[in-house]
Structure formats: structure tokens, C-alpha cells
Scaffold this motif. Structure first.
Motif, mmCIF file in Angstrom:
data_model
loop_
_atom_site.group_PDB
_atom_site.id
_atom_site.type_symbol
_atom_site.label_atom_id
_atom_site.label_comp_id
_atom_site.label_asym_id
_atom_site.label_seq_id
_atom_site.Cartn_x
_atom_site.Cartn_y
_atom_site.Cartn_z
ATOM 1 N N ARG A 247 0.832 -1.202 0.000
ATOM 2 C CA ARG A 247 0.000 0.000 0.000
ATOM 3 C C ARG A 247 0.874 1.262 0.000
ATOM 4 N N GLY A 250 2.478 1.776 -3.387
ATOM 5 C CA GLY A 250 1.563 2.123 -4.467
ATOM 6 C C GLY A 250 1.870 1.328 -5.719
ATOM 7 N N PRO A 251 1.873 1.984 -6.883
ATOM 8 C CA PRO A 251 2.129 1.273 -8.147
ATOM 9 C C PRO A 251 3.464 0.537 -8.144
#
Length: 451
Positions: A247, A250-251
Motif C-alpha cells: 500500500r 503504491g504502483p
């Protein structure tokens, strides 16, 4: 270093082949091993007669050095002749650093022969690679189950049968805990299959994980009754830590978050009501934990993980005692329901930057007791309060359950487990503070860090 070690090992090869039981191998190890010459013949008596301290460790290291210098054809007779000394490797073991270096000098064929000949020794020797220990302990578990099953059938006395059946149930429970992978590798990195069983199961890959957490239990945590649930706690911590890392990234996390490993450690005989009043078992726990942590540090060498210890109740006293020695340093320490130890403050602990957290649940009769020394939850101790009473996660907005009493710190879905995950992945700034203590505004801290 490697060349010098190989040269010194090869110097004893011919002598070992000629007389494996009496060869002097005191100088076969790398420079990190004590140079004092030790003859294997000098320790031919019972295991209890082995020298204690550095001399005993040098003798044990010399045995591994001799194995490295042997050819494969001579190894079986050498192992047979030195069976007692091989077993004694666990009585006064060499340092994990020495074991690691010497193990790397033993070629794969001889390593496999050692696993087959002495799985219990190989599986529990700090400094042996964890995948190797996993194979050795799995073999030891299988062989011990077969042996105990056979003995139960021929046992005559009822008391003997009951004891054997209890041992068999314990070993089968270890096997069950090991087999429940939940899609993640589990490795049995320590196993004492005796009546007072000890075991450690790793969830994740301890060889490569960027973040390693060791769970240290308190009283009434036996292998036979709790190894499955303790491994489940490790699995939940693994999932929480891995999910949070993805999380946060992210990407970038889609390519794989940094590795996590959580050790479900039951490496000492935990106390019950009849022996909870003293620190004898805590000292034994401290000894075992110290060796475990030293083993992790030694094997990871130049690729050190972020190493955390999460300790509960009497186990927190054991962990504190281990870290008071300053023989091995961890990056974070979390204490829950702690009765304390001799350490007067975080400054007396081998924890990087004084990175110590304390969780104290409502209605826990142990917290603030300072039963075994200073109270780590007192303001003057210098630890950081960790919320465990229940909260809303300011990042995910999920409601987190509260822990109450002495035994709910590791319950799934709790604020305690969420905060431990943050500590384990070096995100201490995301820990929700204790709103009932001096932790300040947890939501403001977490939201600011998330941005």
C-alpha cells in the motif's frame, strides 16, 4: 580468507582419513575460530565432559573443520566414530559466524551426508543456512514421529504410553503448523522433539527478507498446544506487513514489495503458575533468543534485515534480559503486558536508537507491576506508548479491535496487531499512540506520515 581456510583444512585431511577418532583439528578453521589446538580424542568422554565456554566452542568448530577436510568416502566412518562430539555441537555450539564460514567449506555432497546422519544437529545449529535447517528438521520430525509411533506400540506401562502419546501429538501438531502454508513458505528452523519440546517456524523467506520479526511468547505457550496458533499469528503479521508495504509503495508495489519473514519462536520452556515467580526460565529464554538473533545477523552478513522482536508477558522479560547483554542488536523492540527486567531504561538495551514500544491493555494485571524489575511502561523508562485499546486506522479507515486483559495482544484485527506490523516494517511513525497514556494524538501522527 577462503583460500587460507581451505589450506588449513586440507592439512588435516590425511590424518583424519587415517585415524578419524583421534585427529587433532584445532587449527582447521578460519581466523575467526579460536586458534587453540584441540584434539577430538581429548573429548571422547560423555557429552557433559566437554569443556565449557570458548574451549568447548573451539572444539566444536574444529569438528566441523575436520568434516570440511575429509573426502566423502571417509566421512561416514568419521561421523560414526565421533557421534557424541557431533551431538555435543548443540551443547556448547560454535558461534554462528564460525558455523556459517565452516559450513560453506563443506561441499554439497558432504552437507547432505551430514543432514542424513545428524538431522537434529544440523537443523538446530545457528549459522547453518535456513533452507538446509528446514530440510534437516523436517527429516528429524519425520524420523522421530516414526520412532515414537513404534515405541508406543510396544510400551507396557500406562504412564509411559500416555507420555509417548502426548509427545506424538506434539510432533504431529508441529507438522500441521508447518503444512498450513496459506500460499507462503513455512520453514521449520528449530526443533527439539523431546518431552519439553521447542520449535520455531518461519513464515516467509528468512534468507532474503528485508524485514524480520521474531515473536517471543509468555507463559502457558507450549509447542504441543500452541504451535499452530502461534504460526497463525506469524502468518497474520506477515500478511499485515506485506499488505502495508504494498500500500505504501503504491504502483511500485505491484512488482513485489520488500520481503517479510516472521518467526513463530517457542525457543524456551515457558512457565506455568507453579514456576512463574522466578527468572530461571527467562534466563534460558534469553539464551535461546540471543542465539537466534545472532544466527540471523551472522547468516545475513552484509545484507542485514530490519530486525524486530515482539515479546509478550514473561517472554518480554526474556527478551529484555537478552538485549541487556549487548551481544546482539535489534532495530526495534515491542513489549506487551511486560513484568519488566533489570534494565532501568531503553538506554540499557541493545536496540538501535532506543526504538522500544510498550503496549498495555486495560485490565491487564501484569502491566505496571514491575514484578521482575523496572517497568518499561513507566514515563521515565523512555519507551514509546503503543495503542492497543482499539482505534480507527487513519490510513485505511478500518475499525480496529481493542485488546483487554493479558492475552489479547495478538488477536486478529486489533490495533495491537496493526501497530506491531508498522513497527516490523520500520514505520514506527505510523504507530497509533496510546490515547490513554502519553502517546499524543495518534490520528494526527499517522495522517501526517501517510502524506
Amino acid at each position: 580468507m577462503q583460500h587460507n581456510a581451505v589450506s588449513s583444512v586440507s592439512a588435516v585431511t590425511s590424518a583424519v582419513s587415517a585415524s578419524p577418532a583421534s585427529v587433532s583439528v584445532g587449527s582447521v578453521s578460519p581466523s575467526s575460530v579460536s586458534p587453540a589446538s584441540v584434539s577430538l580424542a581429548s573429548v571422547a568422554g560423555p557429552v557433559s565432559d566437554l569443556p565449557a565456554g570458548p574451549a568447548g566452542r573451539s572444539t566444536s568448530a574444529a569438528l566441523l573443520g575436520a568434516v570440511a577436510g575429509l573426502n566423502s568416502a571417509a566421512l561416514p566412518s568419521f561421523l560414526d566414530a565421533n557421534r557424541a562430539k557431533l551431538d555435543a555441537l548443540l551443547v556448547n555450539p560454535p558461534t554462528a559466524v564460525d558455523v556459517s564460514r565452516l559450513w560453506n567449506l563443506i561441499d554439497p555432497d558432504k552437507q547432505q551426508m551430514l543432514i542424513q546422519a545428524a538431522p537434529h544437529v544440523v537443523g538446530n545449529l545457528e549459522g547453518v543456512p535456513y533452507d538446509v535447517r528446514g530440510r534437516a528438521n523436517s527429516l528429524d520430525l519425520k524420523q522421530t514421529i516414526a520412532s515414537v509411533t513404534k515405541t508406543v506400540k510396544s510400551a507396557h506401562g500406562r504412564a509411559q504410553r500416555v507420555a509417548l502419546q502426548r509427545q506424538l501429538q506434539t510432533l504431529n501438531n508441529v507438522g500441521k503448523a508447518l503444512s498450513k502454508h496459506d500460499g507462503v513458505t513455512r520453514t521449520l528452523v528449530a526443533l527439539d522433539p523431546s518431552a519439553d519440546a521447542k520449535a520455531s517456524i518461519v513464515v516467509g523467506d528468512l534468507r532474503t527478507a528485508s524485514y524480520v520479526s521474531v515473536l517471543v511468547p509468555g507463559m502457558y505457550m507450549s509447542v504441543g498446544e500452541q504451535i499452530e496458533s502461534w504460526a497463525k499469528v506469524a502468518q497474520e503479521q506477515y500478511d499485515l506487513q506485506t499488505g502495508t508495504l504494498r500500500r505504501i509503495l503504491g504502483p511500485r508495489g505491484h512488482g513485489g514489495a520488500p520481503g517479510v519473514a516472521v518467526v513463530a519462536w517457542i525457543g524456551y520452556q515457558t512457565p506455568v503458575l507453579t514456576n512463574i515467580g522466578g527468572t530461571t526460565l527467562a534466563t534460558q529464554g534469553a539464551d535461546g533468543l540471543e542465539r537466534t538473533l545472532e544466527g540471523i545477523r551472522a547468516l545475513r552478513n552484509a545484507d542485514q534485515p530490519y530486525l524486530s522482536v515482539f515479546a509478550h508477558s514473561y517472554g518480554s522479560t526474556a527478551a529484555l534480559m537478552a538485549l541487556e547483554r549487548h551481544t546482539v542488536t535489534v532495530d526495534a523492540l515491542a513489549l506487551m503486558g511486560s513484568p519488566g527486567s533489570d534494565a532501568q531504561s531503553v538506554a540499557g538495551l541493545a536496540v538501535t536508537g532506543g526504538n522500544v514500544f510498550v503496549g498495555e491493555a486495560p485490565m491487564d494485571p501484569i502491566v505496571n507491576s514491575a514484578f521482575f524489575g523496572s517497568d518499561p511502561g513507566s514515563p521515565g523508562y523512555g519507551a514509546k506508548p503503543m495503542g492497543v485499546g482499539g482505534a480507527v486506522d487513519p490510513i485505511t479507515h478500518v475499525s480496529l479491535g481493542g485488546s483487554s486483559g493479558h492475552n489479547e495482544y495478538f488477536s486478529p484485527g486489533t490495533e495491537s496487531m496493526r501497530n506491531l506490523a508498522m513497527i516490523g516494517i520500520d514505520r514506527g511513525e505510523l504507530v497509533i499512540g496510546d490515547s490513554a497514556g502519553s502517546g499524543g494524538s495518534a490520528g494526527e501522527t499517522t495522517q501526517a506520515s501517510a502524506r
